[in-house]
Motif scaffolding. Sequence first.
Motif, PDB file in Angstrom:
ATOM      1  N   LEU A 224       0.834  -1.200   0.000  1.00 20.62           N
ATOM      2  CA  LEU A 224       0.000   0.000   0.000  1.00 20.62           C
ATOM      3  C   LEU A 224       0.871   1.254   0.000  1.00 20.62           C
ATOM      4  O   LEU A 224       0.635   2.188  -0.773  1.00 20.62           O
ATOM      5  CB  LEU A 224      -0.924   0.004   1.223  1.00 20.62           C
ATOM      6  CG  LEU A 224      -1.852   1.220   1.340  1.00 20.62           C
ATOM      7  CD1 LEU A 224      -2.838   1.254   0.176  1.00 20.62           C
ATOM      8  CD2 LEU A 224      -2.591   1.197   2.682  1.00 20.62           C
ATOM      9  N   SER A 225       1.874   1.267   0.849  1.00 15.07           N
ATOM     10  CA  SER A 225       2.779   2.417   0.898  1.00 15.07           C
ATOM     11  C   SER A 225       3.510   2.595  -0.423  1.00 15.07           C
ATOM     12  O   SER A 225       3.726   3.727  -0.883  1.00 15.07           O
ATOM     13  CB  SER A 225       3.798   2.239   2.033  1.00 15.07           C
ATOM     14  OG  SER A 225       3.158   2.217   3.294  1.00 15.07           O
ATOM     15  N   ARG A 226       3.843   1.476  -1.055  1.00 14.61           N
ATOM     16  CA  ARG A 226       4.576   1.564  -2.319  1.00 14.61           C
ATOM     17  C   ARG A 226       3.701   2.170  -3.419  1.00 14.61           C
ATOM     18  O   ARG A 226       4.146   3.067  -4.150  1.00 14.61           O
ATOM     19  CB  ARG A 226       5.045   0.177  -2.756  1.00 14.61           C
ATOM     20  CG  ARG A 226       5.887   0.244  -4.031  1.00 14.61           C
ATOM     21  CD  ARG A 226       6.250  -1.116  -4.568  1.00 14.61           C
ATOM     22  NE  ARG A 226       7.008  -0.985  -5.809  1.00 14.61           N
ATOM     23  CZ  ARG A 226       7.172  -1.968  -6.690  1.00 14.61           C
ATOM     24  NH1 ARG A 226       6.652  -3.160  -6.459  1.00 14.61           N
ATOM     25  NH2 ARG A 226       7.869  -1.772  -7.791  1.00 14.61           N
ATOM     26  N   ILE A 227       2.445   1.716  -3.527  1.00 10.60           N
ATOM     27  CA  ILE A 227       1.593   2.245  -4.590  1.00 10.60           C
ATOM     28  C   ILE A 227       1.250   3.709  -4.329  1.00 10.60           C
ATOM     29  O   ILE A 227       1.132   4.510  -5.260  1.00 10.60           O
ATOM     30  CB  ILE A 227       0.306   1.401  -4.745  1.00 10.60           C
ATOM     31  CG1 ILE A 227      -0.416   1.769  -6.050  1.00 10.60           C
ATOM     32  CG2 ILE A 227      -0.626   1.580  -3.568  1.00 10.60           C
ATOM     33  CD1 ILE A 227       0.338   1.450  -7.299  1.00 10.60           C
ATOM     34  N   VAL A 228       1.127   4.085  -3.064  1.00  9.90           N
ATOM     35  CA  VAL A 228       0.886   5.493  -2.728  1.00  9.90           C
ATOM     36  C   VAL A 228       2.072   6.346  -3.172  1.00  9.90           C
ATOM     37  O   VAL A 228       1.898   7.450  -3.687  1.00  9.90           O
ATOM     38  CB  VAL A 228       0.610   5.638  -1.216  1.00  9.90           C
ATOM     39  CG1 VAL A 228       0.700   7.097  -0.785  1.00  9.90           C
ATOM     40  CG2 VAL A 228      -0.773   5.082  -0.876  1.00  9.90           C
ATOM     41  N   ALA A 229       3.272   5.831  -2.984  1.00 13.25           N
ATOM     42  CA  ALA A 229       4.467   6.565  -3.417  1.00 13.25           C
ATOM     43  C   ALA A 229       4.540   6.647  -4.945  1.00 13.25           C
ATOM     44  O   ALA A 229       4.907   7.688  -5.507  1.00 13.25           O
ATOM     45  CB  ALA A 229       5.720   5.889  -2.867  1.00 13.25           C
ATOM     46  N   VAL A 230       4.156   5.575  -5.626  1.00 15.40           N
ATOM     47  CA  VAL A 230       4.195   5.555  -7.089  1.00 15.40           C
ATOM     48  C   VAL A 230       3.199   6.551  -7.676  1.00 15.40           C
ATOM     49  O   VAL A 230       3.475   7.219  -8.681  1.00 15.40           O
ATOM     50  CB  VAL A 230       3.902   4.128  -7.605  1.00 15.40           C
ATOM     51  CG1 VAL A 230       3.670   4.135  -9.123  1.00 15.40           C
ATOM     52  CG2 VAL A 230       5.057   3.190  -7.263  1.00 15.40           C
ATOM     53  N   ILE A 231       2.044   6.655  -7.040  1.00 14.13           N
ATOM     54  CA  ILE A 231       0.990   7.542  -7.541  1.00 14.13           C
ATOM     55  C   ILE A 231       1.301   9.011  -7.283  1.00 14.13           C
ATOM     56  O   ILE A 231       0.792   9.904  -7.959  1.00 14.13           O
ATOM     57  CB  ILE A 231      -0.358   7.165  -6.887  1.00 14.13           C
ATOM     58  CG1 ILE A 231      -0.797   5.777  -7.349  1.00 14.13           C
ATOM     59  CG2 ILE A 231      -1.444   8.182  -7.224  1.00 14.13           C
ATOM     60  CD1 ILE A 231      -2.023   5.255  -6.633  1.00 14.13           C
ATOM     61  N   ARG A 232       2.181   9.283  -6.335  1.00 13.32           N
ATOM     62  CA  ARG A 232       2.448  10.653  -5.894  1.00 13.32           C
ATOM     63  C   ARG A 232       2.714  11.634  -7.049  1.00 13.32           C
ATOM     64  O   ARG A 232       2.116  12.717  -7.093  1.00 13.32           O
ATOM     65  CB  ARG A 232       3.633  10.641  -4.929  1.00 13.32           C
ATOM     66  CG  ARG A 232       4.182  12.010  -4.563  1.00 13.32           C
ATOM     67  CD  ARG A 232       3.464  12.609  -3.396  1.00 13.32           C
ATOM     68  NE  ARG A 232       4.052  13.870  -3.002  1.00 13.32           N
ATOM     69  CZ  ARG A 232       3.350  14.933  -2.654  1.00 13.32           C
ATOM     70  NH1 ARG A 232       2.029  14.884  -2.635  1.00 13.32           N
ATOM     71  NH2 ARG A 232       3.941  16.044  -2.298  1.00 13.32           N
ATOM     72  N   PRO A 233       3.574  11.329  -8.035  1.00  6.85           N
ATOM     73  CA  PRO A 233       3.815  12.293  -9.121  1.00  6.85           C
ATOM     74  C   PRO A 233       2.548  12.621  -9.911  1.00  6.85           C
ATOM     75  O   PRO A 233       2.362  13.767 -10.338  1.00  6.85           O
ATOM     76  CB  PRO A 233       4.860  11.580  -9.996  1.00  6.85           C
ATOM     77  CG  PRO A 233       5.529  10.620  -9.072  1.00  6.85           C
ATOM     78  CD  PRO A 233       4.470  10.159  -8.138  1.00  6.85           C
ATOM     79  N   VAL A 234       1.685  11.626 -10.094  1.00  7.40           N
ATOM     80  CA  VAL A 234       0.428  11.861 -10.811  1.00  7.40           C
ATOM     81  C   VAL A 234      -0.456  12.800  -9.999  1.00  7.40           C
ATOM     82  O   VAL A 234      -1.068  13.734 -10.534  1.00  7.40           O
ATOM     83  CB  VAL A 234      -0.295  10.529 -11.082  1.00  7.40           C
ATOM     84  CG1 VAL A 234      -1.632  10.780 -11.776  1.00  7.40           C
ATOM     85  CG2 VAL A 234       0.578   9.598 -11.903  1.00  7.40           C
ATOM     86  N   TYR A 235      -0.509  12.560  -8.697  1.00  5.50           N
ATOM     87  CA  TYR A 235      -1.307  13.400  -7.796  1.00  5.50           C
ATOM     88  C   TYR A 235      -0.830  14.857  -7.846  1.00  5.50           C
ATOM     89  O   TYR A 235      -1.635  15.785  -7.969  1.00  5.50           O
ATOM     90  CB  TYR A 235      -1.204  12.846  -6.380  1.00  5.50           C
ATOM     91  CG  TYR A 235      -1.866  13.687  -5.314  1.00  5.50           C
ATOM     92  CD1 TYR A 235      -3.247  13.623  -5.109  1.00  5.50           C
ATOM     93  CD2 TYR A 235      -1.115  14.529  -4.499  1.00  5.50           C
ATOM     94  CE1 TYR A 235      -3.859  14.385  -4.128  1.00  5.50           C
ATOM     95  CE2 TYR A 235      -1.713  15.293  -3.510  1.00  5.50           C
ATOM     96  CZ  TYR A 235      -3.088  15.224  -3.331  1.00  5.50           C
ATOM     97  OH  TYR A 235      -3.686  15.973  -2.356  1.00  5.50           O
ATOM     98  N   VAL A 236       0.474  15.034  -7.769  1.00  6.83           N
ATOM     99  CA  VAL A 236       1.045  16.386  -7.781  1.00  6.83           C
ATOM    100  C   VAL A 236       0.766  17.077  -9.120  1.00  6.83           C
ATOM    101  O   VAL A 236       0.422  18.267  -9.164  1.00  6.83           O
ATOM    102  CB  VAL A 236       2.561  16.332  -7.511  1.00  6.83           C
ATOM    103  CG1 VAL A 236       3.198  17.696  -7.726  1.00  6.83           C
ATOM    104  CG2 VAL A 236       2.825  15.845  -6.088  1.00  6.83           C
ATOM    105  N   ALA A 237       0.895  16.307 -10.214  1.00  9.11           N
ATOM    106  CA  ALA A 237       0.683  16.889 -11.541  1.00  9.11           C
ATOM    107  C   ALA A 237      -0.771  17.310 -11.753  1.00  9.11           C
ATOM    108  O   ALA A 237      -1.048  18.319 -12.410  1.00  9.11           O
ATOM    109  CB  ALA A 237       1.102  15.892 -12.615  1.00  9.11           C
ATOM    110  N   LEU A 238      -1.707  16.546 -11.189  1.00  8.44           N
ATOM    111  CA  LEU A 238      -3.127  16.838 -11.406  1.00  8.44           C
ATOM    112  C   LEU A 238      -3.684  17.883 -10.448  1.00  8.44           C
ATOM    113  O   LEU A 238      -4.703  18.511 -10.732  1.00  8.44           O
ATOM    114  CB  LEU A 238      -3.942  15.544 -11.265  1.00  8.44           C
ATOM    115  CG  LEU A 238      -3.760  14.496 -12.351  1.00  8.44           C
ATOM    116  CD1 LEU A 238      -4.596  13.266 -12.025  1.00  8.44           C
ATOM    117  CD2 LEU A 238      -4.155  15.053 -13.712  1.00  8.44           C
TER     118      LEU A 238
END
Length: 278
Positions: A224-238
């Motif tokens: 869970l922590s890993r996928i949250v970290a992976v998604i982070r750039p997408v979150y910041v960009a959006l």
Amino acid sequence: MTEQLHDIVEQTIAQGVGARVFPLRWKGRRIWIKQAVRPKQKGWHRLQRFVATLTRIPMLRPTVSPGGKAGLASEAEVLHALNRAGVLVPDLLEVADNWIAIGDNGAILQTVISDAVKAGDEARVAELIAMAGTALADLHANGFAHGAPLLRNMTIRDDGRIGFIDFEEDPNKRMPLPDAQARDILLFVFSIQRGFKRRPDLLRSGWQAYLSRSGMTAPQMKPLSRIVAVIRPVYVALKPFRRWLGTDAINAMRAYGTLRRSLRGKETPQDGSQLARK
């Protein structure tokens, strides 16, 4: 096979019921008939599988039902396993080539919560959401993943126990258990956010109830922590474009934000005894 039940179901389907899943009265009880779905594998699922392999993130693997007789057999197998483990799921009455018959498992939890919201019963709303989070954590502690633990796929019986329905997707066979359970968490919190958009407190309550039961050291917290970290750039960009995003995208971002803050230790879960009554 119960010939009487089989005949009743076949006759009802032949008459045209207009729904893939429909209720029947049988031996004084309400039961449900689920007809087989068509195979759901699409071209983009192959792309999804490729991305999962490329990124080495198992939870990105597609988990759609194979459909047909194989899909029914898979759901029946899951129901058998969960029943043996003492998980509150519908009892399996019959498996045919094109349908399965299952018992009723209680009222749909999302509907019950919505009714409590409309009635202004805030204490009941908070209790139900917390019970849902605790029930999912207990399912995971029993060594299972659901596949789609949305509030509409959770039930509440007259005795107050939370149960689960709809096991058409079986992630347990497609990825390691911790990854499947981490995927469950993502879908669960998104379900709360999507169902109750103006109530971020309910999203936090459901997640905190789960976390209070499972603890931060549970195996599923690592993927869970890993996928949250992976998604982070997408979150910041959006994030700068939130006002132009669709509802589902905004809900996903809000759910993501709550998870990320909690996993980073910026939100402390409440005492589980205050969140869900045992």
